[in-house]
Each structure stands twice: as C-alpha cells, then as structure tokens.
Design a protein around this motif. Structure first.
Motif, PDB file in Angstrom:
ATOM      1  N   ARG A 135      12.954  -2.910   7.892  1.00  0.00           N
ATOM      2  CA  ARG A 135      13.747  -1.895   7.194  1.00  0.00           C
ATOM      3  C   ARG A 135      13.566  -1.944   5.678  1.00  0.00           C
ATOM      4  NH1 ARG A 135      18.774  -4.056   5.410  1.00  0.00           N
ATOM      5  NH2 ARG A 135      19.106  -6.145   6.236  1.00  0.00           N
ATOM      6  N   GLU A 136      12.778  -2.908   5.184  1.00  0.00           N
ATOM      7  CA  GLU A 136      12.477  -3.031   3.766  1.00  0.00           C
ATOM      8  C   GLU A 136      11.072  -2.512   3.427  1.00  0.00           C
ATOM      9  OE1 GLU A 136      15.319  -6.946   3.032  1.00  0.00           O
ATOM     10  OE2 GLU A 136      13.191  -7.246   3.463  1.00  0.00           O
ATOM     11  N   ILE A 137      10.500  -1.748   4.338  1.00  0.00           N
ATOM     12  CA  ILE A 137       9.182  -1.146   4.137  1.00  0.00           C
ATOM     13  C   ILE A 137       9.365   0.336   3.819  1.00  0.00           C
ATOM     14  CG2 ILE A 137       7.007  -0.506   5.277  1.00  0.00           C
ATOM     15  CD1 ILE A 137       7.132  -3.431   4.624  1.00  0.00           C
ATOM     16  N   PHE A 138       8.676   0.790   2.779  1.00  0.00           N
ATOM     17  CA  PHE A 138       8.758   2.181   2.345  1.00  0.00           C
ATOM     18  C   PHE A 138       7.365   2.760   2.153  1.00  0.00           C
ATOM     19  CE2 PHE A 138      12.552   0.048   0.727  1.00  0.00           C
ATOM     20  CZ  PHE A 138      13.556   0.908   1.155  1.00  0.00           C
ATOM     21  N   THR A 139       7.265   4.071   2.259  1.00  0.00           N
ATOM     22  CA  THR A 139       6.050   4.770   1.856  1.00  0.00           C
ATOM     23  C   THR A 139       6.128   4.988   0.342  1.00  0.00           C
ATOM     24  OG1 THR A 139       7.006   6.971   2.108  1.00  0.00           O
ATOM     25  CG2 THR A 139       5.925   5.999   4.067  1.00  0.00           C
ATOM     26  N   ALA A 140       5.036   5.427  -0.247  1.00  0.00           N
ATOM     27  CA  ALA A 140       5.031   5.707  -1.686  1.00  0.00           C
ATOM     28  C   ALA A 140       6.069   6.772  -2.033  1.00  0.00           C
ATOM     29  CB  ALA A 140       3.637   6.139  -2.133  1.00  0.00           C
ATOM     30  N   ASP A 141       6.199   7.801  -1.208  1.00  0.00           N
ATOM     31  CA  ASP A 141       7.183   8.857  -1.478  1.00  0.00           C
ATOM     32  C   ASP A 141       8.607   8.306  -1.455  1.00  0.00           C
ATOM     33  OD1 ASP A 141       5.292  10.876  -1.800  1.00  0.00           O
ATOM     34  OD2 ASP A 141       5.343  11.441   0.310  1.00  0.00           O
ATOM     35  N   GLU A 142       8.912   7.478  -0.457  1.00  0.00           N
ATOM     36  CA  GLU A 142      10.252   6.900  -0.353  1.00  0.00           C
ATOM     37  C   GLU A 142      10.539   5.966  -1.524  1.00  0.00           C
ATOM     38  OE1 GLU A 142      10.696   6.747   4.511  1.00  0.00           O
ATOM     39  OE2 GLU A 142       9.563   5.181   3.477  1.00  0.00           O
ATOM     40  N   THR A 156      18.279  -9.129  16.092  1.00  0.00           N
ATOM     41  CA  THR A 156      17.261  -9.790  15.295  1.00  0.00           C
ATOM     42  C   THR A 156      16.309  -8.747  14.727  1.00  0.00           C
ATOM     43  OG1 THR A 156      17.396 -11.683  16.762  1.00  0.00           O
ATOM     44  CG2 THR A 156      15.474 -11.548  15.337  1.00  0.00           C
ATOM     45  N   GLU A 157      16.002  -8.903  13.477  1.00  0.00           N
ATOM     46  CA  GLU A 157      15.154  -7.917  12.821  1.00  0.00           C
ATOM     47  C   GLU A 157      13.693  -8.359  12.784  1.00  0.00           C
ATOM     48  OE1 GLU A 157      16.779  -5.533   9.530  1.00  0.00           O
ATOM     49  OE2 GLU A 157      18.142  -7.237   9.329  1.00  0.00           O
ATOM     50  N   GLU A 158      12.823  -7.398  13.001  1.00  0.00           N
ATOM     51  CA  GLU A 158      11.386  -7.625  12.945  1.00  0.00           C
ATOM     52  C   GLU A 158      10.964  -7.770  11.484  1.00  0.00           C
ATOM     53  OE1 GLU A 158       7.288  -5.274  14.146  1.00  0.00           O
ATOM     54  OE2 GLU A 158       9.193  -4.576  14.935  1.00  0.00           O
ATOM     55  N   GLN A 213      21.365  -1.550   7.468  1.00  0.00           N
ATOM     56  CA  GLN A 213      21.203  -1.943   8.870  1.00  0.00           C
ATOM     57  C   GLN A 213      22.404  -1.470   9.673  1.00  0.00           C
ATOM     58  OE1 GLN A 213      20.966  -6.159   9.324  1.00  0.00           O
ATOM     59  NE2 GLN A 213      20.581  -6.079  11.500  1.00  0.00           N
ATOM     60  N   ALA A 214      22.140  -0.993  10.892  1.00  0.00           N
ATOM     61  CA  ALA A 214      23.222  -0.614  11.786  1.00  0.00           C
ATOM     62  C   ALA A 214      24.033  -1.849  12.149  1.00  0.00           C
ATOM     63  CB  ALA A 214      22.658   0.031  13.048  1.00  0.00           C
ATOM     64  N   SER A 250       0.848  -1.192   0.000  1.00  0.00           N
ATOM     65  CA  SER A 250       0.000   0.000   0.000  1.00  0.00           C
ATOM     66  C   SER A 250       0.879   1.236   0.000  1.00  0.00           C
ATOM     67  CB  SER A 250      -0.907   0.015   1.237  1.00  0.00           C
ATOM     68  OG  SER A 250      -0.118   0.242   2.399  1.00  0.00           O
ATOM     69  N   ALA A 251       0.293   2.384  -0.274  1.00  0.00           N
ATOM     70  CA  ALA A 251       1.049   3.632  -0.305  1.00  0.00           C
ATOM     71  C   ALA A 251       1.712   3.925   1.035  1.00  0.00           C
ATOM     72  CB  ALA A 251       0.128   4.794  -0.703  1.00  0.00           C
ATOM     73  N   GLU A 252       1.145   3.417   2.108  1.00  0.00           N
ATOM     74  CA  GLU A 252       1.697   3.653   3.443  1.00  0.00           C
ATOM     75  C   GLU A 252       2.790   2.655   3.807  1.00  0.00           C
ATOM     76  OE1 GLU A 252      -1.746   3.208   2.960  1.00  0.00           O
ATOM     77  OE2 GLU A 252      -1.979   5.373   2.699  1.00  0.00           O
ATOM     78  N   ALA A 253       2.767   1.457   3.221  1.00  0.00           N
ATOM     79  CA  ALA A 253       3.726   0.404   3.568  1.00  0.00           C
ATOM     80  C   ALA A 253       3.895  -0.548   2.392  1.00  0.00           C
ATOM     81  CB  ALA A 253       3.254  -0.362   4.801  1.00  0.00           C
ATOM     82  N   MET A 254       4.986  -0.368   1.656  1.00  0.00           N
ATOM     83  CA  MET A 254       5.226  -1.224   0.497  1.00  0.00           C
ATOM     84  C   MET A 254       6.650  -1.753   0.515  1.00  0.00           C
ATOM     85  SD  MET A 254       5.465   1.530  -2.655  1.00  0.00           S
ATOM     86  CE  MET A 254       3.842   2.182  -2.291  1.00  0.00           C
ATOM     87  N   THR A 255       6.836  -2.856  -0.189  1.00  0.00           N
ATOM     88  CA  THR A 255       8.155  -3.412  -0.397  1.00  0.00           C
ATOM     89  C   THR A 255       8.572  -3.129  -1.835  1.00  0.00           C
ATOM     90  OG1 THR A 255       9.505  -5.420  -0.245  1.00  0.00           O
ATOM     91  CG2 THR A 255       7.228  -5.707  -0.989  1.00  0.00           C
ATOM     92  N   VAL A 256       9.873  -2.998  -2.047  1.00  0.00           N
ATOM     93  CA  VAL A 256      10.421  -2.727  -3.372  1.00  0.00           C
ATOM     94  C   VAL A 256      11.398  -3.852  -3.715  1.00  0.00           C
ATOM     95  CG1 VAL A 256      11.803  -1.138  -4.772  1.00  0.00           C
ATOM     96  CG2 VAL A 256      10.171  -0.232  -3.100  1.00  0.00           C
TER      97      VAL A 256
END
Length: 164
Positions: free
Chosen positions: A124-131, A105-107, A99-100, A73-79
């Motif tokens: 850390r692989e979740i982006f907004t539409a703008d990102e 362990t990553e969520e 990643q730092a 979705s525009a709020e939470a997408m994977t690329v």
C-alpha cells in the motif's frame, strides 16, 4: 534582490538546483521528473523548500527541516517525507494508503533505490508517478502530506535498505 526558489530539487541524474513557477507549474515539473524514474539508472527524486532562495547556488547540504522524496520507477515508487511530528521534532515517514481496519498481514515489495540497493515497503506504500505527483503537489502547497495518507515512521537506527 533576486529570488531563485522557493523549492530545490535533486534530480534522478543527481543534479541539484532551484525550481519555481516561472517556467511551468511546479506540479507539472514534478510529474515530468517522476515519470523519468526507471528503476535501472534513474532511481530517486527529492524536493525541499530551499533555505536561502536568494542565493543562486543551492546544494543538498542546504538543510531543510522538511523534504519529500521518491524512489523506484514511474510504475512503482515509494514516497518518503521528513515532517514535523506532533512532538515538535522531525521524523522520516514512508507514505502509504490508509489500511482497512480488517486487513491482515500486509504484502511487501522491494523497490530499487540504487544500482545495488533496494528498500522493502508495504504494497500500500507503492505509487505510480501520477499518484506520487499528487502527494508532492500537496507538499509544495502545504509543507506536509495530506492526512488522507498513512505515515509509517522509519526507525533510522535500523538499516532501511538491502542488497538487490
């Protein structure tokens, strides 16, 4: 000869066609389309450099060596991007933030990719539409993803999605 491309897309509604700079900048177009992903009826968007921009017709079967796609979705997408690796072969990667070094362990998060399927990705692989639009814009300019982003190669011998 007329040129229709150079980029082709498959929209969230499943329509495939050419896009170019004549109507509006590709980056603006991509941002608008990514903003329409809703995770309920519009799930995915794919963009690639078309193999024959002189043909009025483009289909998803016009196999490009590289592409970039988003799902969710525009709020939470994977690329994801199919890129040429250091070995010269093409690989499919999920794109994420770096990643730092001391991160534990990553969520993970489930992202809808269709009415009945989801894909599990790292937070850390979740982006907004703008990102995501920024990543797509870089791909359009360079045919790759900026080194500022991490690339996690997908093992395509393993199912990548699960039921919703």
């Amino acid at each position: 000869m007329t040129t229709y491309g150079p980029f082709a897309e498959t929209t969230p509604r499943g329509q495939t066609g050419w896009i170019d700079e004549r109507r509006r900048p590709i980056a603006e177009h991509v941002r608008a389309v990514l903003g329409k992903l809703d995770g309920t009826s519009r799930f995915t968007y794919t963009l690639w450099r078309g193999s024959n921009p002189e043909s009025i017709v483009v289909t998803r079967d016009d196999d490009a060596e590289t592409f970039i796609q988003a799902a969710g979705s525009a709020e939470a997408m994977t690329v994801e991007a199919r890129l040429r690796g250091e070995d010269g072969d093409h690989h499919l990667y999920t794109i994420g933030r770096r990643q730092a070094a001391d991160a534990g362990t990553e969520e993970t998060v489930l992202v809808p990719i269709g009415p009945d399927r989801s894909v599990r990705v790292l937070l850390r692989e979740i982006f907004t539409a703008d990102e995501a639009a920024e990543i797509f814009a870089a791909f359009v300019r360079t045919d790759t993803v900026p080194d500022a982003y991490a690339r996690r190669e997908l093992d395509l011998s393993v199912a990548q999605s699960e039921p919703r």
